[in-house]
Design an enzyme around this catalytic site. Structure first.
Site, short mmCIF file in Angstrom:
data_model
loop_
_atom_site.label_atom_id
_atom_site.label_comp_id
_atom_site.label_asym_id
_atom_site.label_seq_id
_atom_site.Cartn_x
_atom_site.Cartn_y
_atom_site.Cartn_z
CB SER A 1 -0.96 -0.07 1.16
OG SER A 1 -2.08 -0.77 1.01
CE LYS B 1 -3.78 0.77 -1.23
NZ LYS B 1 -4.49 0.33 0.01
CE1 TYR C 1 -4.10 -1.06 -4.87
CE2 TYR C 1 -4.50 -3.43 -5.07
CZ TYR C 1 -4.55 -2.21 -4.45
OH TYR C 1 -4.44 -2.17 -3.00
CE1 TYR D 1 -4.68 1.14 4.13
CE2 TYR D 1 -3.14 0.19 5.81
CZ TYR D 1 -3.44 0.62 4.49
OH TYR D 1 -2.73 0.20 3.49
CB VAL E 1 -0.26 -6.13 3.94
CG1 VAL E 1 -1.69 -5.69 4.53
CG2 VAL E 1 -0.36 -6.15 2.60
N1 GLN Z 1 -2.06 -5.51 -2.21
C1 GLN Z 1 -2.74 -5.22 -1.14
C2 GLN Z 1 -4.10 -5.44 -1.20
O1 GLN Z 1 -4.78 -4.89 -2.12
C3 GLN Z 1 -2.29 -3.84 -0.43
C4 GLN Z 1 -2.97 -3.65 1.03
C5 GLN Z 1 -1.92 -3.03 1.97
O2 GLN Z 1 -0.94 -2.84 1.76
N2 GLN Z 1 -2.58 -2.77 2.90
O3 GLN Z 1 -4.75 -6.01 -0.48
#
Ligand code: GLN
Length: 304
Positions: free
Chosen positions: A61, A64, A188, A240, A258
């Site tokens: 993430s 992003k 993505y 988050y 993650v």
């Molecule tokens: N690729 C992960 C997902 O889409 C990214 C989520 C994350 O890092 N929080 O679930």
């Protein structure tokens, strides 16, 4: 400095046990749970690393933030915020609940999965061009030409990404997601599977701390106003549904993934990259959050 960093890492090693490796992307559960590293790039050109700062992990993430900046450069803020909101959700990063129950149907912000998938769809170019432009920007910001996709993680995400798929199809139905769903998801999943180290994400943090100007060349890659938007989202939504607590305890812009990474920064001062693959129940590195908290308290880094 190096000595202080070692002390902070050692003190917080115990928090690894409180976390778990993610299993919803099976390949991520193969990471070394005990890896722990930190890297700092300050804007005067000094760099400090301690622990497993060269251990590779997927950016997840944290990507992003980069895709948001690219989409803002391509389309301008006014256009982007027609498709994605500016508010925290208070829900988990992959929640789809608010997509339908809150009108108009658009993701709350670009840091949750739904918002990030929509943002990726707004980047200019064909799917392959989008990805190449994302990769090129990553390589420039990190000054690391060897960044590439971890193919196993990419395939693992693609195979198990049905929740993201469901949100993407829903968003196309309501006119938020542009273009083909699978093509956009493929970009993505690839952006999330880029393999980095603490050093790479510290460089991204430093680039943002420097308002979108490359430290090594002085070249402006991102307009200051777009870097500012990205940093603000890191404060309000970057961790988050733990962003509020993080703002109080640590008080600096940060974005987790993650893969166990946290990219953080102190505006005008430094970029920080932390790794600890074991995650807490919100999906943030359990030891990483504590390391940043200690670092912030020790050096009085909070921006508030
Ligand atoms: N690729 C992960 C997902 O889409 C990214 C989520 C994350 O890092 N929080 O679930």
């Amino acid at each position: 400095m190096k000595h202080k960093l070692k002390e902070i890492l050692d003190k917080n090693r115990c928090f690894i046990e409180a976390g778990n490796l993610p299993t919803y992307i099976p390949e991520l559960s193969k990471a070394n749970k005990n890896a722990l590293g930190i890297y700092i790039v300050d804007l005067n050109g000094e760099e400090y690393g301690e622990g497993d700062y060269e251990y590779p992990f997927t950016i997840q993430s944290i990507s992003k933030v980069i895709t948001l900046m690219l989409a803002l450069e391509d389309r301008g803020a006014e256009e982007i915020f027609k498709f994605v909101g500016m508010e925290p959700t208070g829900d988990s990063f992959n929640s789809m609940m608010k997509l339908e129950i809150v009108r108009p149907s658009r993701p709350f912000n670009p840091m949750i999965n739904a918002g990030a998938i929509a943002v990726t769809s707004l980047i200019n170019g064909s799917p392959e061009e989008k990805f190449q432009r994302i990769l090129t920007l990553f390589k420039k910001i990190t000054n690391n030409d060897s960044i590439k996709v971890n193919h196993e993680v990419y395939l693992s995400e693609k195979k198990t990404g049905d929740r993201n798929r469901a949100m993407a199809y829903f968003m196309r139905d309501v006119g938020v997601l542009q273009g083909d769903v699978e093509d956009n998801l493929d970009v993505y999943f690839r952006q999330c599977s880029l393999e980095v180290t603490c050093r790479d994400i510290a460089k991204i943090g430093a680039f943002l701390a420097n308002d979108g100007v490359l430290l090594q060349t002085g070249e402006r890659l991102i307009e200051a106003k777009n870097a500012k938007i990205a940093k603000t989202f890191m404060v309000t939504c970057g961790m988050y549904n733990a962003s509020g607590e993080f703002a109080i305890e640590v008080g600096i812009p940060a974005k987790s993934g993650v893969g166990g990474g946290i990219m953080a920064l102190v505006p005008g001062k430094m970029g920080i990259g932390v790794l600890g693959p074991a995650l807490d129940d919100k999906g943030n590195s359990s030891a990483g959050v504590q390391i940043l908290s200690d670092l912030s308290n020790l050096f009085n880094l909070s921006i508030f």
